[in-house]
Write a protein that holds these residues in place. Structure first.
Motif, short mmCIF file in Angstrom:
data_model
loop_
_atom_site.label_atom_id
_atom_site.label_comp_id
_atom_site.label_asym_id
_atom_site.label_seq_id
_atom_site.Cartn_x
_atom_site.Cartn_y
_atom_site.Cartn_z
N ARG A 64 0.83 -1.20 0.00
CA ARG A 64 0.00 0.00 0.00
C ARG A 64 0.87 1.26 0.00
O ARG A 64 1.91 1.32 0.67
CB ARG A 64 -0.91 0.03 1.23
CG ARG A 64 -1.93 -1.10 1.28
CD ARG A 64 -2.97 -0.97 0.19
NE ARG A 64 -3.95 -2.04 0.24
CZ ARG A 64 -3.85 -3.17 -0.44
NH1 ARG A 64 -2.79 -3.38 -1.23
NH2 ARG A 64 -4.78 -4.10 -0.36
N VAL A 66 0.86 4.38 1.62
CA VAL A 66 0.20 4.95 2.79
C VAL A 66 -0.01 6.45 2.61
O VAL A 66 -1.07 6.99 2.93
CB VAL A 66 1.01 4.65 4.06
CG1 VAL A 66 0.33 5.26 5.28
CG2 VAL A 66 1.18 3.15 4.24
N SER A 67 1.01 7.12 2.09
CA SER A 67 0.90 8.56 1.82
C SER A 67 1.90 8.94 0.75
O SER A 67 2.88 8.23 0.51
CB SER A 67 1.14 9.38 3.09
OG SER A 67 2.45 9.18 3.58
N ASN A 79 5.40 6.93 1.23
CA ASN A 79 5.45 6.06 2.40
C ASN A 79 4.77 4.75 2.01
O ASN A 79 3.56 4.72 1.74
CB ASN A 79 4.74 6.70 3.60
CG ASN A 79 5.60 7.76 4.26
OD1 ASN A 79 6.82 7.64 4.30
ND2 ASN A 79 4.98 8.81 4.76
N LEU A 80 5.55 3.67 1.97
CA LEU A 80 5.07 2.38 1.51
C LEU A 80 5.02 1.39 2.66
O LEU A 80 5.84 1.44 3.58
CB LEU A 80 6.00 1.83 0.42
CG LEU A 80 6.22 2.73 -0.80
CD1 LEU A 80 7.36 2.20 -1.66
CD2 LEU A 80 4.94 2.84 -1.62
N ALA A 81 4.05 0.47 2.60
CA ALA A 81 3.92 -0.56 3.62
C ALA A 81 3.44 -1.85 2.98
O ALA A 81 2.70 -1.83 1.99
CB ALA A 81 2.95 -0.13 4.72
N TYR A 83 1.31 -4.99 4.01
CA TYR A 83 0.43 -5.57 5.01
C TYR A 83 0.17 -7.05 4.74
O TYR A 83 -0.63 -7.67 5.45
CB TYR A 83 -0.91 -4.81 5.03
CG TYR A 83 -0.78 -3.36 5.42
CD1 TYR A 83 -0.40 -3.01 6.71
CD2 TYR A 83 -1.02 -2.34 4.51
CE1 TYR A 83 -0.27 -1.68 7.08
CE2 TYR A 83 -0.89 -1.01 4.87
CZ TYR A 83 -0.52 -0.68 6.15
OH TYR A 83 -0.39 0.63 6.51
N SER A 111 7.63 -1.29 6.51
CA SER A 111 7.28 -0.05 5.83
C SER A 111 8.55 0.76 5.63
O SER A 111 9.56 0.54 6.31
CB SER A 111 6.25 0.75 6.64
OG SER A 111 6.78 1.09 7.91
N GLU A 113 10.11 4.84 3.85
CA GLU A 113 9.93 6.10 3.13
C GLU A 113 10.84 6.07 1.91
O GLU A 113 12.04 5.83 2.04
CB GLU A 113 10.27 7.27 4.04
CG GLU A 113 10.05 8.63 3.40
CD GLU A 113 10.39 9.77 4.34
OE1 GLU A 113 9.49 10.26 5.04
OE2 GLU A 113 11.59 10.15 4.38
N ASP A 138 -0.86 -0.85 -6.56
CA ASP A 138 -1.58 0.04 -5.65
C ASP A 138 -1.41 1.47 -6.15
O ASP A 138 -0.37 1.82 -6.72
CB ASP A 138 -1.06 -0.07 -4.21
CG ASP A 138 -2.01 0.59 -3.22
OD1 ASP A 138 -3.22 0.32 -3.30
OD2 ASP A 138 -1.55 1.39 -2.38
N PHE A 140 -2.42 5.90 -5.74
CA PHE A 140 -2.63 7.01 -4.80
C PHE A 140 -2.84 8.28 -5.62
O PHE A 140 -2.11 8.52 -6.59
CB PHE A 140 -1.41 7.17 -3.88
CG PHE A 140 -1.62 8.10 -2.72
CD1 PHE A 140 -2.04 7.61 -1.50
CD2 PHE A 140 -1.40 9.46 -2.86
CE1 PHE A 140 -2.22 8.47 -0.42
CE2 PHE A 140 -1.58 10.32 -1.79
CZ PHE A 140 -1.99 9.83 -0.57
#
Length: 249
Positions: A64, A66-67, A79-81, A83, A111, A113, A138, A140
């Motif tokens: 994902r 994240v931001s 910002n990657l994660a 899950y 996660s 950056e 994914d 954004f």
């Protein structure tokens, strides 16, 4: 009578030998066919097992964004994660219609950056996608538009020579906007106060969606009677905003 029987025996022996050879050839051919069939079946089962394992790993690969926001120099930061329960190898980054290479491994539950090095511009919108080696995607949406609510707070009255504080609140009302290098501006008309200090802080590096930055100035009231008309505004990455808020003292 004896001669005829000898010839018949030789003919019978030749037939038996030919039959044995034929049966041997048939058995050899059939066994080879069976071996070929089972080899192909084994290869098919292995390929099917690998495909099912691949699909299972891809389904468990939950990467994902994240931001996403611009750094102070205007480059895109992600910002990657992960899950999911399997390691993901990110190989491609898409920003709008531009493709960039990636080589990032994300362990399950980890996660990070990531500085993409891709330059962004204020006022533009960006559709960002990351693609894994297994094909997981994914996305954004990032908008670098400027839409803020200002609240300028100043005292209603002060005495001659009194020090007082003016506060400017800048709230980012966008859901996907990440303005950066936000610098406040305070101007006034009427009688002129003396600037003691400010703005504090002089800027904020990033103003995420639905967040507020507070800036303050300390001033000293003049020794003459009159009205001070304050106007608060701000710049984003050096660009002046047309959003202002007035206040009077």
């Amino acid at each position: 009578m004896l001669v005829v029987m000898a010839k018949t025996q030789r003919k019978g022996l030749g037939t038996v030998i030919a039959t044995v050879i034929f049966i041997f050839i048939m058995l050899f051919t059939v066994s080879n066919l069976y071996m070929w069939y089972f080899n192909r079946l084994d290869e098919y089962n292995q390929a099917l097992e690998q495909m099912l394992q691949f699909e299972e790993e891809r389904a468990n690969e939950r990467v994902r964004i994240v931001s996403a926001y611009p750094d102070t120099d205007g480059t895109l930061i992600l910002n990657l994660a992960n899950y999911g329960s399997t390691t993901a190898h990110l190989v491609h980054l898409w920003v709008n219609n531009e493709k960039y290479p990636m080589d990032i491994y994300l362990e399950p539950g980890s996660s990070l950056e990531y500085d993409t090095g891709v330059g962004l511009e204020i006022g533009e919108e960006y559709e960002i996608k990351v693609v894994s080696e297994r094909g997981s995607i994914d996305s954004f949406h990032l908008a670098l538009t400027i839409d803020a609510r200002l609240n300028l707070i100043a005292p209603g009255a002060v005495y001659f020579g009194q020090e007082f504080t003016v506060l400017l609140l800048v709230t980012n009302v966008e859901d996907y906007s990440y303005p950066y290098n936000v610098e406040p501006t305070l101007t006034w008309t009427g009688v002129s106060p003396t600037l003691v200090e400010g703005p504090i802080p002089p800027s904020v590096s990033l103003l995420p969606p639905q967040s507020t930055a507070a800036f303050r100035w300390k001033l000293e009231a003049p020794s003459t009677t009159g009205t001070i008309n304050f106007t608060g505004s701000f710049k984003v990455a050096g660009q002046e905003s047309d959003i202002t808020d007035p206040a009077s003292t």
